[in-house]
Structure formats: structure tokens, C-alpha cells
Design an enzyme around this catalytic site. Structure first.
Site, PDB file in Angstrom:
ATOM      1  N   GLU A 128     -41.063-104.807 -55.137  1.00 30.46           N
ATOM      2  CA  GLU A 128     -42.018-104.541 -55.945  1.00 30.46           C
ATOM      3  C   GLU A 128     -42.120-105.079 -57.315  1.00 30.46           C
ATOM      4  OE1 GLU A 128     -44.151-102.330 -54.642  1.00 30.46           O
ATOM      5  OE2 GLU A 128     -43.129-102.119 -52.826  1.00 30.46           O
ATOM      6  N   HIS A 154     -44.800-107.676 -56.578  1.00 32.36           N
ATOM      7  CA  HIS A 154     -46.083-107.145 -57.241  1.00 32.36           C
ATOM      8  C   HIS A 154     -46.519-106.983 -58.528  1.00 32.36           C
ATOM      9  CE1 HIS A 154     -46.942-107.174 -52.997  1.00 32.36           C
ATOM     10  NE2 HIS A 154     -46.087-106.242 -52.480  1.00 32.36           N
TER      11      HIS A 154
END
Length: 433
Positions: free
Chosen positions: A25, A28
Site C-alpha cells: 500500500e 500506491h
């Protein structure tokens, strides 16, 4: 003490799992912020939030169920054809689309109009969505290369572990010689345990899979050069045809499948040896090939998985294994009476394989996976390029939200498969051998 070590092994795996998810994550998050996209949330896990903290415009937190994670970006999907963010419909499929579009605009604030995900150029969106799986690939490479070049890889070598006393077809599944069984070619030629084969028929060989193929391709007279007690000896041998297990192309065997091939009659020895960087690159390619092959074979393994979960059938060693199964294996490894270094290597490689799987799985061009969003951005780029070349009106952003009904189907399949693996991992787990 055993129970304590089991719990410790499971906790180590869970920690590695959370680190891998957070790392994914982070890819991202960092690229989204780099391109000016507003990210209200960065979460590791799903379910109830057990800890969170706001820093700037983003809430960072950990949720109760460590089965994944997410970041929430504003404006994942463009507005509908009417220009509205939300609208209601009695159609269930239209409702799916509108619900997804509505969720993409939660917490929309003044000034966000220029910070929406869908307004970024396709190549930027590709980078944002690829960054997550790429981080998993980077972590997998770091773990594997670190382990392989430092501790080494347990691999089959050209060193002889034992010599067969007689000719036995592998399909017979017996080890004891019977009266009348002919002497095995290796024993007749004088090969011994701990001999290292360095050449076959005068051609140098150091890789087991290469030696295995040369042996299987040969029937009749040949020569084997071995290193024994610091000296090299060339021994004449006469290979025969035998019924042997089919190979997988990497030096291993395919269970239950047999072929007729040349046979010498010895078992190779496994050794743990460090790899050079070049060897690590080659070995990494083999691991990726195996992982891709395993991913493509998942649908074919569902019947066997179902039988193992509900009919008491034997669980195949290469059967799909989920987080619960991996945690269980991790706990068992922690209790084994093996050197601490070997346990550390296992835990590190488990994290490496998990991250490699995350990378390959997320690159599938299916929503709701990252690969689905990448495919949508690439398709938009193709449409706009074609329109520009033929001087047609700009078709605008590709509305990925319209694919949400299919995404729900894909997600449903994934959930059902995950539950099947979970049941199998609980009632008929893969065991350490």
C-alpha cells in the site's frame, strides 16, 4: 514450550504478512501523493479499526483482520454520463456502478476537482496502480537474493547419495531387491556414495537437471567421470532402459507419471550452497516460471482441493495454501529441532514467496485487482491515441465503474476460493515432510 514456539512462529508470519501488505500500500500511497492525488485513508487490514492517526490529509491505521489493506483515493471513477457523481437506479447492475462511483467521491472537499485519480494521465494512473505490486516484487527479490547469496539454496547436486544395488522400476514403488533382479549399471561400474559426477560421456556437467537429461537420453555404453578422494576417475558404464518417473524440467519429478528412459541407478544428494548473483538471477527466473505455472493451474486444482476439504482425500503437496495454512506451517517450523539459521531462512523465504504471489496475482487484468485498473488505463490510452490519429473527438476517460458488475463476480469467485482453501487448511492441512 512447543505451544509457545508454535505461537511465536505464527506471530512471526503475521508480522511478515502485515509488513508485506503495508509495503504494498505504501507503493500506491507514495506515487498517488507524488502525482497530487488526495488520499484520505491508508489502512492495513480490514474490519474494525484498532489504531489510527491523522497526519496531514491522510488517516493512517491498522484494522483487526490482517487479510489485506487499501488506500482510498478521491475520484477513482469519472462522473456518470449525466455529469453527476451519484444517481439512483432500480437496476441492480446500475446500482453497483453508481455505488462504486459514489464511494470514489466520499469526503470530496473544495479544491479536490484538480486532485481526482481519474483526471490524471493514463501513464500516471498505471504507475500508481503498478507501484503496489512492484513493491511486493522488490521485497521478494531482496529477500530471495539475500537468502540465496548468503545462506544458499538446498538443491539437488551431481553428488551421489546412494547407489541402487539392483534394477527396480520406479513405478513398482519398492526398495528391496528380489532374487533375479539384475545388478544396477551404477553399481556394476563401481560408482560409490559421495562420488561427485563432473562429466558424462566426456562432457563436463555441474547441474543436476542437465546430468539427469543426459542420462535419460542415453541407452548403452557411456563414460562417467567422478571426483573421489581428491582424484578424478573415468568409469565405463552401460546404461539400460527402465521405467522411471517423469521429470518436471527442473530436476524434480511429476507424481504418478512414468516414462521409459535411460537409467544409471543412483540417487543424487541434496546440498545447501550459496549462489552467485548470476545464479540467483537464473534461479529467480525459475521461481517466477513455477509461480506463474502454479497460478495458471489454480482452476484445475479446485476439484482436488474440494475432495481434500470435504471427502477426506489426500492433500496434494502442491495444493493451494492460504494464510491460515501458511501460518500453521510457520508455527510447525518454529517447533522443529533444527538450527536457528535454518528456521530464519524458512521464515524469510515464506515472506518472499508470499510477496511474489501478491505481485503475480495483483497483475491479473481483472477488477478489482490492481491489474484491472492498469488494463483500464491502458485501454483509455489506446482509445485516445486512435482518436487523435484519425482526428476524431476525444472519447474522454474510460469509465472503469461500468465494469463493476464483473468485478463483483470476480470478487465473489475469489472469496469462494479463499473460503475453500481456508476449510482445507483447517481440516486437512499440508504437513511438513
Amino acid at each position: 514450550m512447543t505451544a509457545l514456539m508454535t505461537v511465536l512462529g505464527i506471530l512471526i508470519f503475521v508480522f511478515g504478512l502485515l509488513v508485506s501488505i503495508a509495503w504494498h500500500e505504501l507503493g500506491h500511497l507514495s506515487t498517488a501523493k507524488l502525482f497530487g492525488i488526495r488520499v484520505p485513508q491508508y489502512m492495513v487490514g480490514f474490519g474494525p479499526t484498532i489504531w489510527s492517526r491523522h497526519k496531514g490529509e491522510t488517516e493512517y491505521g491498522i484494522k483487526a483482520i490482517p487479510m489485506g489493506g487499501y488506500i482510498r483515493m478521491i475520484g477513482m471513477f469519472p462522473p456518470g454520463d449525466d455529469g453527476k457523481i451519484t444517481a439512483r437506479s432500480t437496476s441492480p447492475f446500475r446500482s453497483m456502478i453508481e455505488d462504486a462511483r459514489s464511494a470514489a467521491y466520499e469526503e470530496l472537499q473544495p479544491g479536490d476537482e484538480s486532485r481526482l485519480f481519474y483526471t490524471r494521465k493514463p501513464w500516471k494512473r498505471v504507475i500508481v496502480m503498478f507501484a503496489g505490486p512492484f513493491m511486493n516484487l522488490v521485497l521478494a527479490l531482496a529477500v530471495f537474493f539475500g537468502v540465496w547469496t548468503t545462506f544458499g539454496v538446498n538443491q539437488t547436486t551431481t553428488k551421489i547419495a546412494s547407489v541402487s544395488p539392483c534394477v527396480i522400476q520406479q513405478s513398482e514403488k519398492r526398495e528391496v531387491c528380489k532374487a533375479g533382479d539384475p545388478v544396477a549399471p551404477a553399481k556394476a561400474a563401481g560408482l560409490r556414495a559421495d562420488d561427485r559426477i563432473v562429466a558424462f560421456n566426456g562432457r563436463a556437467v555441474s547441474d543436476w537437471s542437465v546430468l539427469q537429461k543426459r542420462i535419460r537420453d542415453t541407452v548403452g555404453p557411456a563414460t562417467v567421470t567422478v571426483e573421489r578422494d581428491g582424484q578424478r576417475l573415468t568409469l565405463p558404464v552401460t546404461l539400460i532402459e527402465n521405467r522411471v518417473a517423469r521429470t518436471d524440467g527442473h530436476g524434480g519429478y511429476v507424481k504418478g507419471e512414468y516414462v521409459t528412459a535411460g537409467w544409471l541407478g543412483f540417487s543424487p544428494k541434496n546440498e545447501t550452497t550459496p549462489l552467485t548473483f548470476g545464479q540467483s538471477v537464473s534461479h529467480m527466473g525459475e521461481e517466477v516460471d513455477r509461480s506463474l505455472e502454479g497460478l495458471l493451474k489454480l482452476p484445475a486444482k479446485i476439484p482436488g482441493l474440494w475432495n481434500a476439504a470435504f471427502d477426506g482425500a489426500e492433500r496434494e503437496p502442491d495444493s493451494p495454501m492460504g494464510i491460515v495454512g501458511a501460518a500453521r506451517i510457520s508455527g510447525e517450523i518454529a517447533t522443529l529441532d533444527i538450527p536457528a539459521t535454518d528456521r530464519l531462512v524458512f521464515f524469510l523465504q515464506l515472506v518472499g514467496y508470499f510477496n511474489l504471489s501478491l505481485f503475480l496475482f495483483n497483475m491479473l487484468p481483472l477488477l478489482p485487482l490492481d491489474g484491472g485498473h492498469i488494463a483500464g488505463a491502458l485501454w483509455e490510452s489506446v482509445r485516445r491515441t486512435v482518436a487523435k490519429v484519425f482526428r476524431r473527438p476525444d472519447p474522454g476517460p474510460f469509465d472503469v465503474a461500468k465494469l463493476m458488475p464483473a468485478a463483483y463476480v470476480v470478487a465473489g469467485v475469489f472469496v469462494c476460493f479463499t473460503l475453500l482453501v481456508l476449510v482445507a487448511d483447517v481440516v486437512n492441512p499440508i504437513k511438513i515432510t
